[in-house]
Scaffold this motif. Structure first.
Motif, mmCIF file in Angstrom:
data_model
loop_
_atom_site.group_PDB
_atom_site.id
_atom_site.type_symbol
_atom_site.label_atom_id
_atom_site.label_comp_id
_atom_site.label_asym_id
_atom_site.label_seq_id
_atom_site.Cartn_x
_atom_site.Cartn_y
_atom_site.Cartn_z
ATOM 1 N N HIS A 94 -9.900 -25.014 -1.801
ATOM 2 C CA HIS A 94 -10.823 -25.041 -0.664
ATOM 3 C C HIS A 94 -10.056 -24.665 0.590
ATOM 4 C CE1 HIS A 94 -8.871 -28.997 -0.845
ATOM 5 N NE2 HIS A 94 -8.922 -28.967 0.483
ATOM 6 N N CYS A 140 -12.221 -24.283 4.027
ATOM 7 C CA CYS A 140 -12.971 -24.740 5.204
ATOM 8 C C CYS A 140 -13.334 -26.220 5.091
ATOM 9 C CB CYS A 140 -14.208 -23.882 5.449
ATOM 10 S SG CYS A 140 -15.549 -24.099 4.280
ATOM 11 N N TYR A 141 -13.102 -26.798 3.925
ATOM 12 C CA TYR A 141 -13.373 -28.226 3.767
ATOM 13 C C TYR A 141 -12.152 -29.047 4.175
ATOM 14 C CZ TYR A 141 -14.041 -32.752 1.602
ATOM 15 O OH TYR A 141 -14.133 -34.108 1.405
ATOM 16 N N LYS A 197 -16.345 -20.483 0.764
ATOM 17 C CA LYS A 197 -16.822 -20.350 -0.619
ATOM 18 C C LYS A 197 -15.705 -20.439 -1.663
ATOM 19 C CE LYS A 197 -21.037 -19.958 0.800
ATOM 20 N NZ LYS A 197 -21.854 -21.181 0.794
ATOM 21 N N LEU A 198 -14.502 -20.783 -1.213
ATOM 22 C CA LEU A 198 -13.404 -20.899 -2.159
ATOM 23 C C LEU A 198 -13.603 -22.061 -3.131
ATOM 24 C CD1 LEU A 198 -11.117 -18.904 -1.729
ATOM 25 C CD2 LEU A 198 -9.634 -20.873 -1.446
ATOM 26 N N ALA A 204 -21.214 -24.226 -4.028
ATOM 27 C CA ALA A 204 -20.058 -24.647 -3.235
ATOM 28 C C ALA A 204 -19.897 -26.156 -3.423
ATOM 29 C CB ALA A 204 -20.276 -24.308 -1.769
HETATM 30 S S1 FES Z 1 -14.317 -25.365 1.049
HETATM 31 FE FE1 FES Z 1 -15.115 -23.613 2.108
HETATM 32 S S2 FES Z 1 -17.076 -23.462 1.197
HETATM 33 FE FE2 FES Z 1 -16.362 -25.299 0.370
#
Ligand code: FES
Ligand SMILES: Cc1cc2nc3c(=O)[nH]c(=O)nc-3n(C[C@H](O)[C@H](O)[C@H](O)COP(=O)(O)O)c2cc1C
Ligand code: SF4
Ligand code: SF4
Lengths: 230, 614
Positions: free
Chosen positions: A33, A35-36, A47-48, A59
């Motif tokens: 991930h 962006c999380y 979207k990783l 996701a």
């Molecule tokens: S960690 Fe980026 S979309 Fe889920």
């Protein structure tokens, strides 16, 4: 906490309201991930962290865990798709890892190593993104921004400000700061803002601290990202 | 034009007042500011931060999202030519060049005197009367060389837009075939009285609702593309719990951004009462007090006529307080305009835009029916869906269900453009075959039809027996026809440019994938393709389909895959080589250097190809 789903065949217990990635992290399982981050509201943009839930791509940072879900993550197919996403992130910006202060502490670089990304594959976009060195203590090198919005969320949700925001659209999406001049020094940023410490890559850098920890001894030099607790 | 640092308070104050200093009206405020001041300057943003109590970065983020908002000067006259493939086929490129030459301006740039700019934009919904352009967001269709020269004269003479001849802005309806919707005999208020006779106003959650039941019986499915059963949507919204101080919201989606679609424009121009009546029927079923019409910015010219219809309905007791004299039957409609963003047709992005934000699709669940506009239960339906709902309220579900096919009841409005004798609007019962449609509009020598726009389906001759219906070839309304002269590769390439231009940039696969796809198609167009690139396109399709956040990314590869499957020779002609070819072309890369030095002789070119060197 009695309900469970399976992740790559392993049973994962979860609490009501947890997302798949939260439950997986609690159980010590790594889903790639960018962006999380456990401290912030999920965004769902890089979207990783995409997994398949009962065969469907979802996701995992924005999908609620539910009893009986069959979740697959560490498969060759999904890791291949993730490698393509990583390649896209690399060619979209200007990433010269050998000369980057963040090398070894960078989540993009560490994830690319972990997933075996060997080449950028695509043609580079070579965008023109001037750096902002206006602030005496902080450098912003937008060349490396992956638009994860963690700094945006940290500033808004923790610092109660709006020092960072996204502007533009499509491939022209870009990070802006909260000043008519467009310069960080003219914003209401403070050195203890959470927003200054969340960037997963090398955009938001405290000046004169770049090489305090020598290369070779940094976070992901010590252990692969899949084993580093967040 | 304003001085660089002056903030014209006399311009801002009435706009802010009209929108109640409401930060959730930011998109509308920015639009009106730009209409008055030509662009949105830093001092103006600064003034808005104080009036709306919004941070600078937030306003800059919103202004930067919409392609019709300018945070740099773009001239007093801002000309945007529609760049859909249909306009190109009608000769738009030569007209663009003519205007640029005539006015001494480079496409994409502002003229040296700051008077104007000329550029292109996505389809503006005038496919049946193109080429067409927008000048300061007002549509000028039916362009000819003479018309271009006339526009140039007006611009050069600095004639204010309000003084331009009205016939320049005249848009035709071009209705060629009418059915249920275009031929109804309802007077304003009829459907509302029928609704009132079916059940009492409002009362959400208190068991089955007769209006929802009528929709169910009609088996009405949404006309905006996805074909979701309308009864289910309204029922979910009706049943959604309401927190204190919250209310249910009705939104009409008139974003009509899918290239080649213009039927909502004609519905709003000819049947506005029916559409507003349908929205009021929804308010009746849901007990909603507030409604919005989200009108695409390209249809700016419809704003005043639509406002006039709303005023008339208020005066007639069909909108506002105590509708039809029924106490508590309160509902009103506000019109919001978009500002050049196709993605804002996606319902959750549309809601974000209505809230004054960047038009980024939300994470779902929760869905709009429970958590929509300002976190309130919201129904979003297409213009045509509301028109159908009004008819169903009047006539009941049964007669509607008797038309069309088992899974697609009623009629469908098709916007027909391209190589046909009579482009325009055709209403057919669902189930009509593509061949029947082609015969009706006078198409000859047709090689392909793009049904449902770039995100829809491309059909070749062998498939003209297929039917327009949710169970066969679904369509939100676009029907673009290509005869045998056309190069289907160029059609697909045009569509990849569209998706790259319209990607909102939120998610990685679409933000980066759509420009990569566009570059791949350009590489083929430049004669640098190899069979290897077909595999690249396949991979890109897979990734966009599986990983994208919304329907835009999911369908961005469709036109390319469809045309490869049906018109492969159009692609193979472009392959220069049977093995790998790099996209990078050293000789082409030297073009800027040649331009700078004013040289174009043999010595300024690389005469041999890289592969011959190797
Ligand atoms: S960690 Fe980026 S979309 Fe889920
Ligand atoms: C990228 C994108 C663009 C869309 N554009 C429109 C549009 O312009 N008009 C529309 O009615 N629906 C559009 N939709 C579909 C809407 O999301 C939504 O499904 C529709 O408005 C629901 O109304 P309906 O049930 O009446 O069809 C779009 C969807 C996507 C993914
Ligand atoms: S600066 Fe860093 S944290 Fe902020 S959006 Fe860019 S990559 Fe993410
Ligand atoms: S698929 Fe494209 S348009 Fe949709 S959210 Fe992602 S970037 Fe935006």
């Amino acid at each position: 906490m009695s309900e469970k789903f399976t992740l790559d065949g392993q049973e994962i217990l979860f609490r009501a309201g947890q997302t798949i990635i939260q439950a997986a992290q609690d159980a010590g399982a790594w889903i790639p991930h960018l962006c999380y981050h456990p401290e912030f509201k999920p965004h769902g943009s890089c979207k990783l962290c995409t997994v398949t839930v009962n065969g469907r791509h979802m996701a995992s940072c924005t999908t609620q865990a539910a009893a009986g879900q069959v979740v697959e993550s560490n498969t060759e197919a999904l890791n291949g798709e993730r490698r393509t996403l990583l390649q896209m992130l690399f060619v979209e910006g200007n990433h010269f890892c050998p000369s980057c202060e963040k090398s070894g502490d960078c989540k993009l670089q560490a994830t690319a190593y972990e997933l075996g990304m060997m080449t950028p594959h695509f043609d580079h976009f070579y965008p023109s993104r001037p750096v902002d060195a206006s602030h005496p203590e902080v450098l912003l090198d937008f060349n490396r921004c992956i638009l994860c919005s963690l700094c945006v969320r940290a500033s808004r949700d923790v610092d109660g400000k709006c020092v960072f925001a996204l502007s533009g659209r499509g491939i022209g999406t870009r990070l802006v700061v909260n000043a008519a001049s467009g310069r960080l020094v003219d914003t209401d940023v403070a050195m203890d803002d959470k927003a200054l410490s969340v960037c997963p890559v090398g955009v938001i850098l405290k000046k004169r601290r770049g090489f305090a920890v020598p290369i070779g001894e940094r976070t992901y030099d010590q252990a692969p990202i899949s084993e580093v607790k967040e | 034009m304003s001085e660089k640092n002056a903030v014209p308070v006399e311009v801002l104050s009435p706009i802010l007042k009209r929108w109640r200093n409401d930060p959730s009206a930011l998109v509308q405020i920015l639009r009106e500011v730009q209409e008055s001041l030509d662009w949105i300057s830093p001092p103006v943003i600064d003034a808005l931060t104080r009036a709306l109590k919004l941070p600078y970065s937030k306003i800059e983020g919103v202004a930067g999202f919409y392609s019709f908002f300018y945070t740099r000067p773009r001239g007093h006259y801002r000309v945007l030519f529609a760049d859909n493939i249909v306009e190109r086929m009608a000769g738009s490129a030569a007209l663009i060049e003519r205007m640029c030459r005539n006015l001494w301006v480079e496409k994409g740039k502002v003229s040296e005197d700051g008077l104007l700019s000329v550029d292109t934009t996505s389809c503006i919904g005038m496919g049946d009367q193109g080429p067409a352009l927008l000048v300061n967001n007002l549509a000028v269709p039916k362009l000819t060389e003479a018309r271009i020269d006339q526009l140039c004269e007006l611009i050069r003479g600095k004639v204010p837009l309000a003084a331009w001849p009205a016939e320049l802005f005249a848009v035709d309806d071009n209705i060629h075939q009418r059915g249920l919707l275009l031929d109804h005999a309802l007077a304003p208020g009829d459907a509302l009285r029928a609704a009132q006779a079916r059940c009492a106003w409002g009362g959400a959650g208190s068991g089955p609702n007769a209006l929802v039941e009528a929709l169910r019986q009609a088996r009405l499915r949404g006309r905006g593309g996805a074909g979701y059963p309308t009864a289910l949507k309204w029922e979910s919204c009706r049943n959604a719990p309401l927190a204190a101080g919250k209310e249910r919201i009705v939104v009409c989606n008139a974003d009509e951004g899918e290239p080649g679609t213009f039927k909502d424009r004609v519905l709003l121009n000819t049947q506005a009462d029916l559409v507003f009546e349908g929205m009021t029927v929804a308010a009746h079923a849901l007990g909603a007090k507030r409604g919005f019409l989200y009108l695409r910015g390209e249809y700016r010219y419809l704003l005043e006529p639509l406002q006039a219809v709303l005023d008339r309905r208020r005066a007639a007791g069909l909108l506002g307080r105590a509708i039809l004299g029924v106490a508590g039957a309160d509902f009103d409609i506000e019109i919001h305009l978009g500002a050049g963003a196709y993605v804002c047709g996606e319902e959750s992005a549309l809601i974000e835009s209505l809230e004054g934000k960047r038009g980024t699709p939300r994470n779902r669940p929760p869905f709009p029916v429970t958590n929509g506009y300002l976190d309130q239960p919201t129904v979003v339906d297409n213009v045509e869906t509301f028109a159908c709902a009004a008819l169903i309220a009047q006539h009941g579900g049964e007669c509607f269900a008797g038309i069309g096919t088992a899974e697609s009841t009623g009629t469908k409005l098709l916007s027909i453009s391209g190589d046909v004798a009579r482009p325009g609007i055709y209403e057919f019962p669902f189930g009509v075959t593509v061949g029947e449609v082609l015969a009706a509009c006078g198409a000859v020598d047709t090689q392909a039809v793009q049904v449902g726009g770039p995100s829809g389906t491309c059909l070749g001759v062998a498939e003209f027996g297929r039917r327009i219906a949710f169970e066969d070839v679904p369509s939100a309304g676009a029907f673009m026809v290509f005869d045998s002269r056309r190069d289907m590769f160029e059609v697909a390439r045009n569509f990849t440019h569209f998706f790259a231009h319209e990607s909102c940039g939120f998610c990685t696969p679409c933000r980066v994938g759509t420009p990569l796809l566009k570059n791949l198609m350009d590489k083929l167009a430049n004669g640098h393709g190899s069979p290897y690139d077909f595999a690249e396109i396949e991979n890109m399709n897979h990734l966009l389909r599986q990983m994208s956040h919304c329907g835009l990314g999911h369908s961005a590869c469709n036109p390319v895959l469809d045309t490869i499957a049906r018109f492969r020779p159009a692609y193979e002609r472009r392959l220069s080589n049977q093995s790998f070819e790099p996209a990078f072309d050293l000789d082409r890369a030297l073009a800027p250097a040649r331009q700078m030095t004013g040289r174009d002789d043999e010595g300024a070119h690389l005469s041999i190809h890289c592969e011959e060197d190797q």
